[in-house]
Design an enzyme around this catalytic site. Sequence first.
Site, PDB file in Angstrom:
ATOM      1  N   ASP A  25       0.923  -1.126   0.188  1.00 14.21           N
ATOM      2  CA  ASP A  25       0.039  -0.125  -0.060  1.00 14.21           C
ATOM      3  C   ASP A  25       0.884   1.165  -0.071  1.00 14.21           C
ATOM      4  O   ASP A  25       0.430   2.385  -0.142  1.00 14.21           O
ATOM      5  CB  ASP A  25      -0.877   0.003   1.167  1.00 14.21           C
ATOM      6  N   MET A  73      -5.532  -3.022  -4.811  1.00 17.72           N
ATOM      7  CA  MET A  73      -5.128  -2.976  -3.100  1.00 17.72           C
ATOM      8  C   MET A  73      -5.203  -1.428  -2.750  1.00 17.72           C
ATOM      9  O   MET A  73      -4.780  -0.556  -3.441  1.00 17.72           O
ATOM     10  CB  MET A  73      -3.669  -3.764  -3.051  1.00 17.72           C
TER      11      MET A  73
HETATM   12  O1  LIG Z   1      -3.585 -10.168   3.363  1.00 14.71           O
HETATM   13  P1  LIG Z   1      -5.097  -9.984   4.003  1.00 14.71           P
HETATM   14  O2  LIG Z   1      -4.944 -10.242   5.248  1.00 14.71           O
HETATM   15  O3  LIG Z   1      -6.150 -10.419   2.823  1.00 14.71           O
HETATM   16  O4  LIG Z   1      -5.350  -8.249   3.872  1.00 14.71           O
HETATM   17  C1  LIG Z   1      -5.265  -7.522   2.524  1.00 14.71           C
HETATM   18  C2  LIG Z   1      -4.879  -6.213   2.808  1.00 14.71           C
HETATM   19  O5  LIG Z   1      -3.334  -6.448   2.952  1.00 14.71           O
HETATM   20  C3  LIG Z   1      -2.934  -5.299   2.355  1.00 14.71           C
HETATM   21  O6  LIG Z   1      -2.272  -5.893   1.223  1.00 14.71           O
HETATM   22  C4  LIG Z   1      -1.735  -4.325   3.147  1.00 14.71           C
HETATM   23  O7  LIG Z   1      -1.213  -5.518   3.742  1.00 14.71           O
HETATM   24  P2  LIG Z   1       0.152  -5.228   4.624  1.00 14.71           P
HETATM   25  O8  LIG Z   1      -0.075  -3.791   5.277  1.00 14.71           O
HETATM   26  O9  LIG Z   1       0.369  -6.036   5.647  1.00 14.71           O
HETATM   27  O10 LIG Z   1       0.924  -4.900   3.701  1.00 14.71           O
HETATM   28  C5  LIG Z   1      -3.915  -4.422   1.847  1.00 14.71           C
HETATM   29  O11 LIG Z   1      -3.626  -3.642   0.645  1.00 14.71           O
HETATM   30  C6  LIG Z   1      -5.091  -5.298   1.803  1.00 14.71           C
HETATM   31  O12 LIG Z   1      -6.198  -4.502   2.250  1.00 14.71           O
END
Ligand SMILES: O=P(O)(O)OC[C@H]1O[C@](O)(COP(=O)(O)O)[C@@H](O)[C@@H]1O
Length: 529
Positions: A274, A317
Amino acid sequence: MNFGVSTSMDVAAISIPSLHFSIKSSAAISLQAPRSRNACSVSLFSGFRRFGLRIISVKAEQASSRVTDDDFIIEDVPHLTDFLPHLPSYPNPLKNSQAYAIVKETFVKPEDVVAQKIVVTKDSTRGIHFRRAGPREKVYFKPDEVRACVVTCGGLCPGINTVVREIVCGLNFMYGVNDILGIEGGYRGFYSKNTLTLTPKVVNNIHKHGGTFLRTSRGGHDTNKIVDNIQDRGINQVYIIGGDGTQRGAALIYQEIAKRGLQVSVAGIPKTIDNDIAVIDKSFGFDTAVEEAQRAINAAHVEVGSVDNGVGIVKLMGRYSGFIATIATLASRDVDCCLIPESPFYLEGTGGLFEFIEQRLKENGHIVIVLAEGAGQDFIARDMHAAEEKDASGNRLLLDVGPWLSQKIKDHFTKVQKMAVNMKYIDPTYMIRAIPSNASDNVYCTLLAQSAVHGAMAGYTGFTVGPVNSRHAYIPIARVTETQNTVELTGRMWARLLASTNQPSFVTNSEELKEKAADINNVDISAQI
Ligand SMILES: O=P(O)(O)OC[C@H]1O[C@](O)(COP(=O)(O)O)[C@@H](O)[C@@H]1O
Ligand SMILES: Nc1ncnc2c1ncn2[C@@H]1O[C@H](COP(=O)(O)OP(=O)(O)O)[C@@H](O)[C@H]1O
Ligand SMILES: [Mg+2]
């Protein structure tokens, strides 16, 4: 700011207007900044270098008050000798490395710092600086005494395996370290899994694969159980790869280790798809993800361009920050509208999204909308009367804005406008973060990993490493976790996007939203290019 330096070593008093020093030990001088108008966080390097003293910076109680004239603030990171003052040091083995044999300056000078502010005027104050990353003349670990471990936490992003690989290879090839453990499955792996043995041979090809060779998780951070395990296993260097949540966890681990007085360096490597991590220029893997997002946007554009009234929606994302959607939109030029968590939007009425879609369908016969998954969450929650849920780490679990918006658009045009639309919805979210990193991110990951290794070997700890204005620096962990990096609606980058899509601003068309945007962005916009 001028200061006098006493030349006789036994004199402990060095006077600075409004600040008084006492030399606590031969290894460090601590600044006892009284409650004074000019108290600020100060580190002094060159004046004491020749005395072999190391200056630690302190945060005065009123760190917000700045020294008015030459406002040169250094936000330093902890060092093992802060709580282990008699720790011996050794010559850096890089001195004998053939790779560095003809390097003009193999070692970073102790007083080298990186400026956080580079857009300045003649009269600018110098502002905040961070200690420059890189190899030091002295190390505080003998290579054969190092037992390092690497852990990966949180969501995936391209390049994690490259960072793991380069930590292992950097320790081994540059410092001769052979004892490196992999912690499996994120923080909980410290106390619930066996460790993996990492060697250059084991990690040789992992950078060609997405994901994390060590596997990851959310939740499960138990500071005491983790530090107990570090202590029991005799680990003395901990490399922690993860996002803002992970870095908060790393800070707690560092604090517990310092409290226990353990000779263990804790190095954080910031990671998130992100790009929501503050201070650093951007997080690794972000460019790879933006590049991969182009494929999805292009597919949507081809689909909607081949039918009547084609409406393409691509969800990317971006839980709280819309950088991927913003930069992917700017890179693509096939996008008519980009919606991000930072920018409120509305559907009905003048200046609303429905009006804009109708106008574009009339003009071009199709429209492409790029949507960050965190966009419109409040809107959907109200519409669906949904209660907020969280993941194992406490992050907000998002309502799926993609299908919600697709249905809203379909309903509006078929039922209200009596106009059939061809909806094409593409959700490449996990696809853009599960791929290996591209060439430029691979090089970035290598510099990150090597900077972390140099820092830990030099005895720094409790730091996060990353590029600040393209120069890698050691940043106090609190600095990168105290705020989240977001797209500034009042910045020029967002204005560039609006100018490239000609989408409604949504904010300027509505007083109520203008206040909301002002609240969101009540921050200094000069940081935005
Ligand atoms: O991996 P999960 O638990 O499905 O979460 C998805 C979320 O993780 C993210 O990729 C960000 O994760 P990080 O902050 O751990 O990098 C977000 O963009 C997305 O909303
Ligand atoms: N405030 C916190 N204090 C301690 N550990 C945390 C904190 N926030 C998150 N963590 C831990 O860090 C790990 C990753 O956090 P998460 O937010 O899921 O991903 P990321 O760090 O990649 O953004 C999880 O194991 C979580 O338990
Ligand atoms: Mg995160």
